[in-house]
Design an enzyme around this catalytic site. Structure first.
Site, PDB file in Angstrom:
ATOM      1  N   ILE A 141       0.820  -1.215   0.000  1.00 44.80           N
ATOM      2  CA  ILE A 141       0.000   0.000   0.000  1.00 44.80           C
ATOM      3  C   ILE A 141       0.852   1.261   0.000  1.00 44.80           C
ATOM      4  O   ILE A 141       0.399   2.331   0.377  1.00 44.80           O
ATOM      5  CB  ILE A 141      -0.955   0.014   1.213  1.00 44.80           C
ATOM      6  CG1 ILE A 141      -0.156  -0.279   2.487  1.00 44.80           C
ATOM      7  CG2 ILE A 141      -2.085  -0.977   1.031  1.00 44.80           C
ATOM      8  CD1 ILE A 141      -0.856   0.056   3.757  1.00 44.80           C
ATOM      9  N   GLY A 142       2.114   1.106  -0.425  1.00 45.39           N
ATOM     10  CA  GLY A 142       2.983   2.279  -0.499  1.00 45.39           C
ATOM     11  C   GLY A 142       4.090   2.239   0.539  1.00 45.39           C
ATOM     12  O   GLY A 142       4.225   1.281   1.301  1.00 45.39           O
ATOM     13  N   HIS A 183      11.866   1.644 -38.697  1.00 45.03           N
ATOM     14  CA  HIS A 183      10.835   0.640 -38.965  1.00 45.03           C
ATOM     15  C   HIS A 183      11.480  -0.726 -39.134  1.00 45.03           C
ATOM     16  O   HIS A 183      12.479  -0.842 -39.837  1.00 45.03           O
ATOM     17  CB  HIS A 183      10.083   1.014 -40.250  1.00 45.03           C
ATOM     18  CG  HIS A 183       9.055  -0.001 -40.649  1.00 45.03           C
ATOM     19  ND1 HIS A 183       7.852  -0.123 -39.989  1.00 45.03           N
ATOM     20  CD2 HIS A 183       9.072  -0.966 -41.614  1.00 45.03           C
ATOM     21  CE1 HIS A 183       7.159  -1.108 -40.549  1.00 45.03           C
ATOM     22  NE2 HIS A 183       7.876  -1.630 -41.534  1.00 45.03           N
TER      23      HIS A 183
END
Length: 458
Positions: free
Chosen positions: A263-264, A435
């Site tokens: 939760i952080g 590309h």
């Protein structure tokens, strides 16, 4: 009587990303530096954060490649995960970087002091009775996982610290928190074969990201059979014989072998003498001005200890900023909107600049282009899905770049240049992208915003 440890141009408390970056830059600028660290140089990022988690994520990617090999005409079998070998690989990566960092610090003639330091004056840090005086002091004591007051036993209920050293793959897991740490572990465990449920009180995964990015990730996770309980606050957890039982608001109960509390992270600032010296704390975070100065003496603070983005690269930038500021170089203040952010789950979520919501709140009239990776050759070769979204000011510069898909973390550096150089979509449209590459997706989005779409369906 305290013993003198010496006087230095800069005393750094904490050898994590912010602290060691400041020490290296200050030494480069001919300052005498002492770096005080109670654990290992490199801090959370190197030992318990960015580096070891990304090693797990790469092993998860290899596992997925083995499982999906037939899609690419390759006959391979997936035998399973050997956590002992995974941890050996992860630790080898960490140890190699740690040796390199230790060598750098030594080469720059930075004095390293091992031990727990405390701010004991406006210009001094004391370690084991020795006082280190500094013309300038930098606080970089970092952060630790938040636990909601839950009992972390490391076996059934754990934080990222214990999850990183697990010697087994759990059969099932509940991940509490749908932010960066939560979704990265959910992604790893799912690739390893774990049944995963993510519980998030807010209504979306990675809630600080662009809403469309969250939606793409949620769809991708559903496809990967990662379950989500969104908008469902956590209520309680009980340990059972077989693991954990988690109750959500409203009474719904989920069972699993382990609960990861993600939760952080909370700042490490308690009991270090900060408040006694007059430094202002808010919810444990040291308060600083735009020069990262605390308002007390010549004391600065950086990294997870202050309420800026909790990212290692922000710590690096803040540490370098303080060293240059002290040296009188007048570095420009850090623009936190211009910091790239990456969540390394599968698919990756990467962004820089403003979300459309924040841009509108700030009064911008915006135009946006969402380019689906289905139109990008290299993404089809990689068999990844997702999108690149570019937000621009109407008739003005690019305000935000938001991307979801495999390997998008590698693309966000170009997004950072576009945002920070305030490029117009028409200017980016002039650039020729190689590309086939995923970078073309960025080019295509800007071509479309510039009014000359190429591989875009109306």
């Amino acid at each position: 009587m305290s013993e003198s440890g010496g006087t230095f141009d800069l005393v750094v408390l904490g050898g994590g990303s912010g602290g060691y970056a400041a020490a290296l830059r200050a030494a480069e600028l001919d300052m005498s530096v002492v770096l005080i660290e109670k654990d290992k140089l490199g801090g959370t990022c190197l030992h318990r954060g960015c580096i070891p988690t990304k090693a797990l994520l790469h092993s998860a990617e290899v596992a997925d490649s083995a499982k999906d090999s037939e899609n690419f005409g390759v006959k391979a079998t997936f035998e399973g995960i050997d956590m002992g070998a995974v941890n050996k690989y992860k630790d080898k990566v960490v140890d190699g970087l740690y040796k390199g960092l230790s060598g750098l610090i030594k080469a720059r003639k930075i004095t390293v002091v091992e031990g727990e330091g405390k701010l004991t004056g406006k210009d001094e840090v004391t370690v084991d009775g020795k006082v280190y005086k500094g013309k300038n002091v930098l606080l970089g004591t970092g952060s630790k996982p938040k636990t909601l007051g839950l009992e972390i036993d490391g076996e059934k209920v754990m934080t990222s610290d214990q999850a990183l050293t697990m010697d087994r793959v759990p059969e099932s897991a509940i991940v509490l928190g749908g932010g960066v740490i939560g979704v990265e572990f959910a992604s790893v465990w799912r690739s390893y074969g774990t049944e995963v449920t993510v519980v998030e009180a807010l209504k979306s995964l990675v809630p600080v990201e662009e809403e469309s990015s969250s939606k793409i990730l949620e769809r991708a996770f559903r496809k990967r059979k990662i379950k989500s309980e969104l908008g469902k606050p956590f209520e309680s957890v009980k340990t059972t014989d077989s693991g954990v039982a988690v109750t959500l608001e409203g009474g719904k109960t989920l069972e699993a072998e382990v609960l990861l509390v993600a939760i952080g992270r909370a700042p490490v600032s308690e009991g270090l003498g900060y408040e006694e010296q007059g430094i202002t704390l808010d919810r444990g975070f040291v308060q600083v001005d735009e020069n990262l100065h605390t308002g007390v003496g010549n004391v600065y603070a950086v990294g997870d200890l202050i309420p800026t983005l909790q990212l290692a690269h922000v710590g690096f930038a803040e540490g370098i900023f303080v060293a240059e500021h002290i040296a009188g170089q007048n570095p420009p203040a850090i623009d936190y909107d211009g910091v790239p952010r990456v969540t390394y789950c599968e698919p990756e979520v990467a962004s820089v600049g403003l979300t459309s919501k924040v841009a509108e709140e700030r009064g911008h009239e915006i135009v946006e282009m969402n380019y689906n990776l289905a139109g990008n050759g290299k993404s089809q070769i990689l068999q990844t899905q997702g999108a690149v979204k570019v937000i621009a000011e109407k008739d003005g510069p690019v305000l935000g770049v938001h991307m979801v898909g495999s390997r998008m973390g590698e693309l966000v550096a170009e997004g950072q240049l576009i945002y920070n150089w305030e490029a117009l979509p028409s200017e980016v449209a002039q650039l020729i992208h190689p590309h086939p590459s995923q970078s073309e997706a960025l080019g295509e989005a800007h071509l479309a915003l510039a009014g000359k779409p190429l591989h875009v369906h109306d």
